[in-house]
Structures are given as C-alpha cells and as structure tokens.
Write a protein that holds these residues in place. Structure first.
Motif, PDB file in Angstrom:
ATOM      1  N   ALA A 194     -24.792  -4.149   8.807  1.00  0.00           N
ATOM      2  CA  ALA A 194     -24.573  -3.360   7.997  1.00  0.00           C
ATOM      3  C   ALA A 194     -23.204  -3.321   7.443  1.00  0.00           C
ATOM      4  O   ALA A 194     -22.937  -3.167   6.281  1.00  0.00           O
ATOM      5  N   CYS A 232     -22.795  -4.894   3.985  1.00  0.00           N
ATOM      6  CA  CYS A 232     -23.436  -4.371   2.900  1.00  0.00           C
ATOM      7  C   CYS A 232     -22.716  -3.297   2.476  1.00  0.00           C
ATOM      8  O   CYS A 232     -21.979  -2.695   2.967  1.00  0.00           O
ATOM      9  N   HIS A 233     -23.063  -2.998   1.183  1.00  0.00           N
ATOM     10  CA  HIS A 233     -22.603  -2.045   0.477  1.00  0.00           C
ATOM     11  C   HIS A 233     -23.191  -0.554   0.691  1.00  0.00           C
ATOM     12  O   HIS A 233     -24.449  -0.715   1.120  1.00  0.00           O
ATOM     13  N   ALA A 234     -22.559   0.458   0.676  1.00  0.00           N
ATOM     14  CA  ALA A 234     -23.182   1.892   1.145  1.00  0.00           C
ATOM     15  C   ALA A 234     -24.463   2.271   0.220  1.00  0.00           C
ATOM     16  O   ALA A 234     -25.497   2.455   0.450  1.00  0.00           O
ATOM     17  N   HIS A 237     -24.255   2.790   7.703  1.00  0.00           N
ATOM     18  CA  HIS A 237     -23.208   2.424   7.047  1.00  0.00           C
ATOM     19  C   HIS A 237     -21.988   3.219   7.715  1.00  0.00           C
ATOM     20  O   HIS A 237     -20.880   2.295   7.943  1.00  0.00           O
ATOM     21  N   ARG A 238     -22.088   4.322   8.134  1.00  0.00           N
ATOM     22  CA  ARG A 238     -20.918   5.088   8.604  1.00  0.00           C
ATOM     23  C   ARG A 238     -20.542   4.403   9.979  1.00  0.00           C
ATOM     24  O   ARG A 238     -19.491   4.126  10.369  1.00  0.00           O
ATOM     25  N   THR A 251     -25.263  -2.542  13.425  1.00  0.00           N
ATOM     26  CA  THR A 251     -23.918  -2.208  12.625  1.00  0.00           C
ATOM     27  C   THR A 251     -23.112  -3.339  12.149  1.00  0.00           C
ATOM     28  O   THR A 251     -22.216  -2.955  11.065  1.00  0.00           O
ATOM     29  N   ALA A 269     -29.550  -5.539   4.231  1.00  0.00           N
ATOM     30  CA  ALA A 269     -29.583  -4.177   4.563  1.00  0.00           C
ATOM     31  C   ALA A 269     -30.733  -3.833   5.127  1.00  0.00           C
ATOM     32  O   ALA A 269     -30.914  -3.103   6.113  1.00  0.00           O
ATOM     33  N   LEU A 310     -27.429  -0.092   1.237  1.00  0.00           N
ATOM     34  CA  LEU A 310     -27.823   0.575   2.256  1.00  0.00           C
ATOM     35  C   LEU A 310     -28.920   1.729   2.179  1.00  0.00           C
ATOM     36  O   LEU A 310     -30.023   1.868   2.698  1.00  0.00           O
ATOM     37  N   SER A 355     -21.236   1.521  10.849  1.00  0.00           N
ATOM     38  CA  SER A 355     -20.525   0.140  10.833  1.00  0.00           C
ATOM     39  C   SER A 355     -19.085   0.105  10.288  1.00  0.00           C
ATOM     40  O   SER A 355     -18.520  -0.715  10.706  1.00  0.00           O
ATOM     41  N   ARG A 356     -18.661   1.237   9.808  1.00  0.00           N
ATOM     42  CA  ARG A 356     -17.205   1.309   9.529  1.00  0.00           C
ATOM     43  C   ARG A 356     -16.477   2.067  10.645  1.00  0.00           C
ATOM     44  O   ARG A 356     -15.112   1.876  10.793  1.00  0.00           O
ATOM     45  N   ASP A 359     -27.450   5.541   4.955  1.00  0.00           N
ATOM     46  CA  ASP A 359     -26.221   6.156   5.399  1.00  0.00           C
ATOM     47  C   ASP A 359     -25.654   6.179   6.493  1.00  0.00           C
ATOM     48  O   ASP A 359     -24.339   6.003   6.711  1.00  0.00           O
TER      49      ASP A 359
END
Length: 127
Positions: free
Chosen positions: A67, A70-72, A87-88, A64, A47, A75, A90-91, A84
C-alpha cells in the motif's frame, strides 16, 4: 470425517490479482527488495494486491508495504474504506497485533480456596 490438507499458493490464485509465482516472490523477498518488485506491477493491481493481502492476517504487514507504493485515491477506488485504512497504516508503520498479550487490566491471582461461608468447609481437609 474432516481431513486437514496443506494450503499451497495455488489456493490463492482465484482471488489474487497477481500470479502465484509473483506473489511467492514478493512474499519471500527481503523488505529492501520489495519496492523494486512492486515497481513492475501497475498501481491499480498493487492496490488490489494490498487489499488481498490485508484480508489475511498473516500478510497484513506485507499489505502495508504494498500500500505504501500506492496513492490514497487508487486504494480508495479499489477497496473503499479498507483502502483508506490500509493507506493510513502504510504511512504510520505497521504495528503487529498483540491479541491481548500483556494487556490485562488485572494480574490478580485466582484463589481456589472457598470463602468458607455456607459450604461447611473450614480450610483444613484430611483424607
């Protein structure tokens, strides 16, 4: 007088959460090999690495990818609102910035001809 110098991996050692050697290996790795390389790094360090990489525009895509491993919550704990956002992204998948290329509202050409009013110019000039 200012003199430019080359930037090497050692310039990132102070802030980077992994060794310069490990960072170089990850940076040069094929995208398919990155998950296996990241699996050897603790999540909290991953993270921190994601935030470190995201802070540099040329390594944001790699950030990304890191990330995504990693879990939200991790991060968020490590990087706050930036965590945050990473994380967004990366998804959703990384989209490279365009820096305005091709997004101009008007492609209208620029004319160098004067309007002719008040300038005393008629449009035909002789030298």
């Amino acid at each position: 007088m200012f003199q430019a110098r080359s930037i090497g991996i050692e310039d990132f050692n102070d802030d980077c959460p992994v060794s310069g050697e490990q960072l170089g290996t990850i940076y040069r790795a094929h995208a398919d090999a990155i998950p296996a390389l990241l699996a050897t790094i603790p999540e909290r360090t991953r993270a921190r690495l994601a935030a470190f990489l995201y802070a540099r525009s040329h390594t944001r895509e790699l950030a990304t990818q890191v990330a995504a491993s990693c879990h939200a919550t991790t991060l968020r704990q490590v990087a706050g609102d930036l965590g945050d956002a990473i994380h967004r992204q990366s998804r959703q998948g990384y989209t490279a910035p365009t820096y305005g290329d091709g997004h101009r509202a008007s492609k209208k050409g620029v004319s160098l001809a004067g309007s002719g009013t008040g300038s005393g110019m008629t449009g035909s000039h002789r030298l």
